[in-house]
Design a protein around this motif. Structure first.
Motif, PDB file in Angstrom:
ATOM      1  N   PHE A 272       0.782  -1.244   0.059  1.00 22.47           N
ATOM      2  CA  PHE A 272      -0.165   0.092   0.079  1.00 22.47           C
ATOM      3  C   PHE A 272       0.979   1.155   0.274  1.00 22.47           C
ATOM      4  O   PHE A 272       2.092   1.248   0.679  1.00 22.47           O
ATOM      5  N   ASN A 273       0.515   2.190  -0.683  1.00 22.95           N
ATOM      6  CA  ASN A 273       1.177   3.539  -0.431  1.00 22.95           C
ATOM      7  C   ASN A 273       0.835   4.290   0.666  1.00 22.95           C
ATOM      8  O   ASN A 273      -0.267   4.020   1.154  1.00 22.95           O
ATOM      9  N   GLU A 274       1.851   4.905   1.455  1.00 21.99           N
ATOM     10  CA  GLU A 274       1.306   5.735   2.604  1.00 21.99           C
ATOM     11  C   GLU A 274       1.326   7.084   2.025  1.00 21.99           C
ATOM     12  O   GLU A 274       1.663   7.655   1.381  1.00 21.99           O
ATOM     13  N   ARG A 275      -0.020   7.762   2.720  1.00 24.33           N
ATOM     14  CA  ARG A 275      -0.400   8.895   2.363  1.00 24.33           C
ATOM     15  C   ARG A 275       0.424   9.840   3.307  1.00 24.33           C
ATOM     16  O   ARG A 275       0.291   9.685   4.820  1.00 24.33           O
ATOM     17  N   PRO A 276       0.780  11.342   3.015  1.00 27.37           N
ATOM     18  CA  PRO A 276       1.585  12.169   3.637  1.00 27.37           C
ATOM     19  C   PRO A 276       0.508  12.831   4.789  1.00 27.37           C
ATOM     20  O   PRO A 276       0.957  13.152   5.961  1.00 27.37           O
ATOM     21  N   ASP A 277      -0.793  12.627   4.531  1.00 25.02           N
ATOM     22  CA  ASP A 277      -1.589  13.540   5.508  1.00 25.02           C
ATOM     23  C   ASP A 277      -1.990  12.443   6.643  1.00 25.02           C
ATOM     24  O   ASP A 277      -2.855  12.891   7.426  1.00 25.02           O
ATOM     25  N   VAL A 278      -1.800  11.288   6.429  1.00 27.02           N
ATOM     26  CA  VAL A 278      -2.358  10.335   7.461  1.00 27.02           C
ATOM     27  C   VAL A 278      -1.278   9.872   8.625  1.00 27.02           C
ATOM     28  O   VAL A 278      -0.019   9.822   8.206  1.00 27.02           O
ATOM     29  N   THR A 279      -1.578   9.833   9.694  1.00 30.55           N
ATOM     30  CA  THR A 279      -0.871   9.328  10.901  1.00 30.55           C
ATOM     31  C   THR A 279      -1.235   7.749  11.313  1.00 30.55           C
ATOM     32  O   THR A 279      -2.532   7.579  11.547  1.00 30.55           O
ATOM     33  N   TYR A 280      -0.397   7.257  10.985  1.00 32.13           N
ATOM     34  CA  TYR A 280      -0.700   5.500  10.932  1.00 32.13           C
ATOM     35  C   TYR A 280      -0.329   5.002  12.309  1.00 32.13           C
ATOM     36  O   TYR A 280       0.436   5.565  13.032  1.00 32.13           O
ATOM     37  N   ASN A 281      -0.825   3.820  12.400  1.00 37.35           N
ATOM     38  CA  ASN A 281      -0.545   3.264  13.729  1.00 37.35           C
ATOM     39  C   ASN A 281       0.216   2.001  13.379  1.00 37.35           C
ATOM     40  O   ASN A 281       0.677   1.224  14.302  1.00 37.35           O
ATOM     41  N   TYR A 282       0.490   1.533  12.004  1.00 40.23           N
ATOM     42  CA  TYR A 282       1.330   0.519  11.859  1.00 40.23           C
ATOM     43  C   TYR A 282       0.961  -0.847  12.335  1.00 40.23           C
ATOM     44  O   TYR A 282       1.860  -1.606  13.056  1.00 40.23           O
ATOM     45  N   SER A 283      -0.416  -0.916  12.399  1.00 40.96           N
ATOM     46  CA  SER A 283      -0.939  -2.199  13.045  1.00 40.96           C
ATOM     47  C   SER A 283      -0.668  -3.485  12.157  1.00 40.96           C
ATOM     48  O   SER A 283      -0.570  -4.525  12.933  1.00 40.96           O
ATOM     49  N   TYR A 284      -0.528  -3.353  10.980  1.00 44.24           N
ATOM     50  CA  TYR A 284      -0.282  -4.526  10.233  1.00 44.24           C
ATOM     51  C   TYR A 284       0.708  -4.116   9.054  1.00 44.24           C
ATOM     52  O   TYR A 284       0.768  -3.079   8.622  1.00 44.24           O
ATOM     53  N   PHE A 285       1.292  -5.193   8.490  1.00 47.31           N
ATOM     54  CA  PHE A 285       2.261  -5.025   7.170  1.00 47.31           C
ATOM     55  C   PHE A 285       1.749  -6.066   6.341  1.00 47.31           C
ATOM     56  O   PHE A 285       2.497  -6.876   5.919  1.00 47.31           O
ATOM     57  N   PRO A 286       0.762  -5.588   5.526  1.00 48.79           N
ATOM     58  CA  PRO A 286       0.268  -6.520   4.537  1.00 48.79           C
ATOM     59  C   PRO A 286       0.824  -6.431   3.125  1.00 48.79           C
ATOM     60  O   PRO A 286       1.313  -5.260   2.621  1.00 48.79           O
ATOM     61  N   ILE A 287       1.502  -7.609   2.366  1.00 48.07           N
ATOM     62  CA  ILE A 287       1.923  -7.331   1.133  1.00 48.07           C
ATOM     63  C   ILE A 287       1.124  -8.175   0.295  1.00 48.07           C
ATOM     64  O   ILE A 287       0.404  -9.072   0.664  1.00 48.07           O
ATOM     65  N   PHE A 288       1.147  -8.043  -0.967  1.00 50.06           N
ATOM     66  CA  PHE A 288       0.157  -8.778  -1.869  1.00 50.06           C
ATOM     67  C   PHE A 288       1.036  -9.382  -3.144  1.00 50.06           C
ATOM     68  O   PHE A 288       1.760  -8.570  -3.800  1.00 50.06           O
ATOM     69  N   ILE A 289       0.977 -10.694  -3.335  1.00 53.14           N
ATOM     70  CA  ILE A 289       1.899 -11.387  -4.237  1.00 53.14           C
ATOM     71  C   ILE A 289       1.114 -11.649  -5.586  1.00 53.14           C
ATOM     72  O   ILE A 289       0.263 -12.296  -5.537  1.00 53.14           O
ATOM     73  N   ASP A 290       1.596 -11.163  -6.662  1.00 55.95           N
ATOM     74  CA  ASP A 290       1.409 -11.458  -7.881  1.00 55.95           C
ATOM     75  C   ASP A 290       2.302 -12.571  -8.440  1.00 55.95           C
ATOM     76  O   ASP A 290       3.522 -12.602  -8.759  1.00 55.95           O
TER      77      ASP A 290
END
Ligand SMILES: *Cc1c(COP(=O)(O)O)cnc(C)c1O
Length: 370
Positions: A272-290
Motif C-alpha cells: 500500500f502507498n502511505e499518504r503524507p496526511d495520515v498518521t498511521y498506527n502500523y498495526s499490520y504490514f500486508p504485502i500482495f503477491i502476484d
C-alpha cells in the motif's frame, strides 16, 4: 542466522508487571471490581484525551460495541458492508437480524469502494458499515455524501484504527459511531476489550444503558440491553498500556520502514502507498503477491515462511463472503467482488509488532526477497 527462533506475526503489548501491582492493590483494597468503577471511568477519560474524541464507552471486547451500535441506532433491514475484514464485522449484522450486503473494495486501500456503494442500495438499506482495514482510512467524505443523500447511518468498524488520524484529526470522528477492539493482537490491548465512539451525550447515555442490561437506574430498564462492561482489572491494565502504546507504535513504524525500504519495487510484490496526511498506527504490514511476476504463489510463500519458523498470516483470507454462513447471499458471489477476491488470494501480513529485533526483521526480509 538462527532459524530456530519462531517469529510470530504479532506479540501482545504487555505493561511491565511491577507497574501493574499497585493498581491491583488498589482494586483489592477498594473491593470494587466491576460495574463502572473508578478505573473504568478513568480509562474512558484518558482514551478520549489520547484519541481526540468527545464520547467513548469501553466494552469487554471489540465485537459487542458493533452489535450494540446497531441496537443503539435501531438499524434494521439491509446494511452495506465489506467482505474484506474479520468475520466479526458481518456477524454483528447477523446478530441483529440484518441482511449483510457485500460491496467490493478499493485496491488502493482494501476499504469499501465508495463508487460501488450506490448500486447496492435498495429501499431496505438503512446503514453502511465500512472497515478502516489495517488502519487505512476509508474515504469518509465520499461515504458520508452517499449516506446523506439516501438517509443512511454509518457505523465504522475501526478495530484496526486506534490512534489513526487524517490531517491531525481522529478518523474516529467520521460517521455516526466507530468501534474499536482492544484484543491482545491489536496495537493497543486490554487483554480482551473494545470501545465505542459516538458524538453526543445522549447516544453515549443510551450506549451505557445498553452495555449494562438496559438499566437506567436501580429499578428502571429502558431497553433489552446486554452485559458488555469492562471490569476494573482490565481497565487498570488499559490505563497502564496507554502509557506504553506510543513507544510501541514508534517501534512498529521502524519495522514498517525497514520492510518498505527492502520490499518496495521487488517484482511481484505490491505494498500500500502511505499518504503524507495520515498518521498511521502500523498495526499490520500486508504485502500482495502476484504469482506470475513473483515466481511463486502467495500460499507457497506463506508455507515457505512457516518452514523457516516465520509466521505470516493470510489476513483476510478467505473473504467473509466465502464462509459457509454467508456464501449463499446474492452479494457474496465472487463475480460481485472481483477486487476483494483477488486481494484475499494475494495477501500475506508479515510479522508486525513492537518486539521484533533487527535480526528478526532481516530474517523476514531475506525470506520474502528470495
Ligand atoms: C479484532 C476485530 C474485531 C473484533 O474484536 P474482538 O475484540 O476480537 O471482539 C472486529 N472487527 C475487526 C476488523 C477486527 O480486526
Amino acid at each position: 542466522m538462527n532459524d530456530k527462533k519462531q517469529i510470530t506475526v504479532t506479540s501482545p503489548l504487555l505493561p511491565p508487571l511491577e507497574e501493574f501491582i499497585p493498581y491491583l492493590k488498589q482494586i483489592w483494597e477498594k473491593k470494587w471490581i466491576t460495574n463502572n468503577g473508578e478505573y473504568h471511568q478513568e480509562l474512558e477519560k484518558e482514551l478520549c484525551k489520547y484519541l481526540g474524541v468527545d464520547y467513548i464507552s469501553v466494552f469487554t471486547n471489540g465485537t459487542l460495541p458493533l452489535i450494540t451500535a446497531l441496537q443503539a441506532l435501531r438499524i434494521t433491514g439491509e446494511v452495506i458492508t465489506t467482505p474484506y475484514s474479520f468475520v466479526a464485522t458481518t456477524h454483528s449484522l447477523w446478530w441483529n437480524g440484518i441482511k449483510p450486503v457485500f460491496v467490493d473494495i478499493d485496491p488502493a486501500t482494501g476499504n469499501l469502494d465508495p463508487n460501488k456503494i450506490e448500486a447496492a442500495i435498495t429501499p431496505k438499506t438503512t446503514a453502511i458499515m465500512p472497515v478502516h482495514v489495517y488502519g487505512n482510512p476509508c474515504d469518509t467524505d465520499a461515504i458520508q455524501a452517499i449516506a446523506d443523500k439516501y438517509g443512511l447511518k454509518v457505523i465504522y468498524d475501526a478495530a484496526h484504527a486506534f490512534g489513526v488520524k487524517v490531517n491531525g484529526q481522529s478518523i474516529l470522528k467520521a460517521g455516526d459511531i466507530s468501534t474499536l477492539s482492544f484484543h491482545a493482537t491489536k496495537t493497543y490491548n486490554t487483554v480482551e476489550g473494545g470501545a465505542l465512539v459516538c458524538h453526543d451525550a445522549k447516544t453515549k447515555q443510551r450506549i451505557d444503558y445498553l452495555k449494562n442490561f438496559g438499566f437506567a437506574g436501580e429499578t428502571e430498564v429502558v431497553a433489552p440491553g446486554i452485559n458488555s462492561k469492562m471490569d476494573e482489572v482490565r481497565a487498570a491494565y488499559g490505563l497502564l498500556n496507554l502509557k506504553h502504546v506510543d513507544s510501541a507504535i514508534k517501534a512498529r513504524h521502524k519495522v514498517a520502514d525497514k520492510y518498505r525500504g527492502a520490499l518496495e519495487g521487488v517484482n511481484g510484490i505490491r505494498l500500500f502507498n502511505e499518504r503524507p496526511d495520515v498518521t498511521y498506527n502500523y498495526s499490520y504490514f500486508p504485502i500482495f503477491i502476484d504469482a506470475n511476476k513473483y515466481g511463486i504463489s502467495r500460499d507457497d510463500l506463506y508455507f515457505k515462511m512457516r518452514e523457516h519458523n516465520v509466521l505470516g498470516r493470510r489476513y483476510f483470507y478467505p473473504l467473509i463472503s466465502e464462509f459457509s454462513t454467508y456464501r449463499g447471499l446474492p452479494s457474496a458471489n465472487p463475480a460481485n467482488l472481483p477486487v476483494a477476491t483477488r486481494m484475499a488470494n494475494e495477501v500475506i501480513c508479515l510479522p508486525m509488532h513492537h518486539d521484533l529485533s533487527e535480526n528478526d526483521i532481516l530474517r523476514v526480509i531475506e525470506l520474502v526477497r528470495k
